[in-house]
Motif scaffolding. Structure first.
Motif, PDB file in Angstrom:
ATOM      1  N   ASN A 131       0.816  -1.216   0.000  1.00  0.00           N
ATOM      2  CA  ASN A 131       0.000   0.000   0.000  1.00  0.00           C
ATOM      3  C   ASN A 131       0.849   1.266   0.000  1.00  0.00           C
ATOM      4  O   ASN A 131       0.525   2.239  -0.700  1.00  0.00           O
ATOM      5  CB  ASN A 131      -0.940  -0.010   1.210  1.00  0.00           C
ATOM      6  N   LEU A 132       1.936   1.272   0.765  1.00  0.00           N
ATOM      7  CA  LEU A 132       2.803   2.449   0.779  1.00  0.00           C
ATOM      8  C   LEU A 132       3.439   2.679  -0.587  1.00  0.00           C
ATOM      9  O   LEU A 132       3.516   3.824  -1.075  1.00  0.00           O
ATOM     10  CB  LEU A 132       3.895   2.293   1.845  1.00  0.00           C
ATOM     11  N   THR A 133       3.897   1.599  -1.223  1.00  0.00           N
ATOM     12  CA  THR A 133       4.509   1.738  -2.550  1.00  0.00           C
ATOM     13  C   THR A 133       3.475   2.177  -3.587  1.00  0.00           C
ATOM     14  O   THR A 133       3.736   3.056  -4.424  1.00  0.00           O
ATOM     15  CB  THR A 133       5.137   0.396  -2.985  1.00  0.00           C
ATOM     16  N   TYR A 134       2.302   1.596  -3.520  1.00  0.00           N
ATOM     17  CA  TYR A 134       1.251   1.880  -4.513  1.00  0.00           C
ATOM     18  C   TYR A 134       0.806   3.345  -4.449  1.00  0.00           C
ATOM     19  O   TYR A 134       0.630   4.002  -5.475  1.00  0.00           O
ATOM     20  CB  TYR A 134       0.068   0.948  -4.285  1.00  0.00           C
ATOM     21  N   TYR A 135       0.629   3.862  -3.221  1.00  0.00           N
ATOM     22  CA  TYR A 135       0.074   5.211  -3.077  1.00  0.00           C
ATOM     23  C   TYR A 135       1.130   6.312  -2.990  1.00  0.00           C
ATOM     24  O   TYR A 135       0.828   7.472  -3.291  1.00  0.00           O
ATOM     25  CB  TYR A 135      -0.822   5.275  -1.835  1.00  0.00           C
ATOM     26  N   LEU A 136       2.370   5.958  -2.610  1.00  0.00           N
ATOM     27  CA  LEU A 136       3.378   7.007  -2.432  1.00  0.00           C
ATOM     28  C   LEU A 136       4.481   7.015  -3.490  1.00  0.00           C
ATOM     29  O   LEU A 136       5.143   8.033  -3.674  1.00  0.00           O
ATOM     30  CB  LEU A 136       4.031   6.874  -1.037  1.00  0.00           C
ATOM     31  N   ASN A 145       0.198  -4.084 -10.436  1.00  0.00           N
ATOM     32  CA  ASN A 145      -0.516  -3.048  -9.694  1.00  0.00           C
ATOM     33  C   ASN A 145      -1.586  -3.619  -8.769  1.00  0.00           C
ATOM     34  O   ASN A 145      -2.507  -2.922  -8.351  1.00  0.00           O
ATOM     35  CB  ASN A 145      -1.154  -2.039 -10.665  1.00  0.00           C
ATOM     36  N   SER A 146      -1.437  -4.918  -8.470  1.00  0.00           N
ATOM     37  CA  SER A 146      -2.348  -5.563  -7.522  1.00  0.00           C
ATOM     38  C   SER A 146      -1.563  -6.578  -6.688  1.00  0.00           C
ATOM     39  O   SER A 146      -0.431  -6.957  -7.038  1.00  0.00           O
ATOM     40  CB  SER A 146      -3.504  -6.268  -8.262  1.00  0.00           C
ATOM     41  N   SER A 189       4.669   4.449  -6.774  1.00  0.00           N
ATOM     42  CA  SER A 189       4.230   4.105  -8.125  1.00  0.00           C
ATOM     43  C   SER A 189       3.172   3.017  -8.048  1.00  0.00           C
ATOM     44  O   SER A 189       3.211   2.159  -7.159  1.00  0.00           O
ATOM     45  CB  SER A 189       5.425   3.624  -8.963  1.00  0.00           C
ATOM     46  N   THR A 190       2.221   3.061  -9.007  1.00  0.00           N
ATOM     47  CA  THR A 190       1.215   2.005  -9.056  1.00  0.00           C
ATOM     48  C   THR A 190       1.825   0.686  -9.516  1.00  0.00           C
ATOM     49  O   THR A 190       1.244  -0.376  -9.295  1.00  0.00           O
ATOM     50  CB  THR A 190       0.073   2.403 -10.005  1.00  0.00           C
TER      51      THR A 190
END
Length: 361
Positions: A102-107, A121-122, A109-110
């Motif tokens: 979650n930190l990587t996805y939102y802060l 991205n999932s 890159s997707t």
């Protein structure tokens, strides 16, 4: 044991005091962070992406590493609760996985795994497995370092304990000259003073010199061979008072004794043995022979005494040699290398013989 055993038992210089200080933790993680950041920046050809990814990943690495090394292992592994440890470490890894995703996805890159062959991205099984394996690697690396340092610390403590025990044992063995000798000598001095003998002052002086040697020489690891020989002379002079002309003592010294060193009080028990088991139990003519020869850095020390004949059933303790010889054997084992000495004990021509070849340089 080797002659340098006490040096060997000292704490290794590179180890210091084995304490892991906060500065050590900062240096370790800083170096690890920089290496990882530059490594991944060269792979992605994007320094900022690598920096942001590692800024998110490293706090997680650190948390899991410390959780495992300082809490989970002491609480479960050291107490052999392996099942509980497995459950907790898996829960920690799974929690880390959700947080990192979650930190990587939102802060950042997707695409949560830019190093992969395709965009992710999932939260897939492949991502989960690779990420958890990466965390296990970091945890194992950090834990291995900590366990190594802990082992070095415990090993160093054990070495220090062995060194203290060795020093204590050697000091005890060096001080084991029979107290009966001192009692007998004091009784002889008392008799001489009653007779107002001119020998009394000389006997007191020799006893004083011997006691001074016993008190101060035993603190040293090595003593001058000449001092040890002088101690033997004083000992023999004091013992002569107990016996009449029936006791014959021959002492011959040859070779260059200068700059020769020996463990203090090593030879005295051998000489004392002659009087304790030889002269004091004998009837008739008694003889003690002491020979010292120094050549090529080795001392050949031979001491012989007449085997007691007062009691035909008496058997001289050739194998053990009594406390005196046991003392010497133990000290040789503790203080010298096997190739630096040779001790022989045997009977020949109604004489009990002890021969010690010893390295003295």
């Amino acid at each position: 044991m080797n002659i340098n055993i006490l040096k060997f038992l000292r704490r290794p210089k590179f180890l210091g005091d084995s304490d892991i200080k906060p500065l050590h933790h900062v240096l370790f993680w800083s170096i690890y962070f920089l290496i990882n950041t530059f490594r991944w920046s060269s792979i992605h050809n994007d320094f900022l992406l690598s920096l942001r990814t590692n800024l998110i990943g490293f706090p997680i690495h650190m948390f899991l590493a410390y959780l495992n090394a300082y809490y989970l292992m002491p609480k479960f592994i050291y107490t052999k609760k392996y099942f509980q440890y497995t459950i907790y470490i898996l829960l920690a890894l799974f929690g880390m996985l959700l947080l990192k995703f979650n930190l990587t996805y939102y802060l950042v890159s997707t695409d949560v795994m830019p190093e992969g062959p395709e965009e992710i991205n999932s939260l897939t099984i492949g991502y989960a497995v690779q990420t958890m394996i990466g965390e296990v690697y970091v945890i194992s690396f950090f834990t291995a370092i900590k366990l190594t340092i802990d082992w070095l610390r415990e090993s160093s403590k054990l070495h220090d304990l062995e060194k203290r025990q060795l020093k204590t044992e050697l000091r005890f063995l060096r001080s084991q000259v029979s107290p009966h000798f001192f009692f007998n000598t004091l009784n002889n001095i008392y008799s001489l003073t009653l007779e107002k003998s001119d020998q009394a002052p000389e006997v007191i002086l020799k006893l004083s010199e011997l006691m001074r040697y016993l008190l101060y020489a035993t603190k040293k690891q090595r003593q001058d061979l000449t001092s040890e020989i002088n101690c033997i002379r004083n000992y023999i002079d004091l013992e002569r008072i107990r016996f009449d002309d029936s006791l014959r003592i021959d002492m011959n010294i040859s070779g260059d004794l200068d700059n020769c060193k020996i463990a203090p009080m090593l030879l005295i028990p051998l000489v004392e043995n002659c009087f304790k088991h030889g002269a004091s139990k004998n009837i008739g003519e008694m003889k003690i022979v002491i020979e010292v020869l120094v050549t090529n850095g080795f001392m050949n020390f031979r001491v012989s005494n007449t085997i007691p004949n007062a009691n035909k059933e008496f058997k001289y303790p050739v194998n053990s040699g009594g406390i005196g010889l046991s003392n010497v054997k133990k000290r040789l084992e503790l203080g010298y290398a096997k190739n630096d000495y040779e001790l022989s004990i045997y009977e020949e021509n109604k004489m009990f013989n002890v021969i010690l070849n010893l390295k003295v340089v």
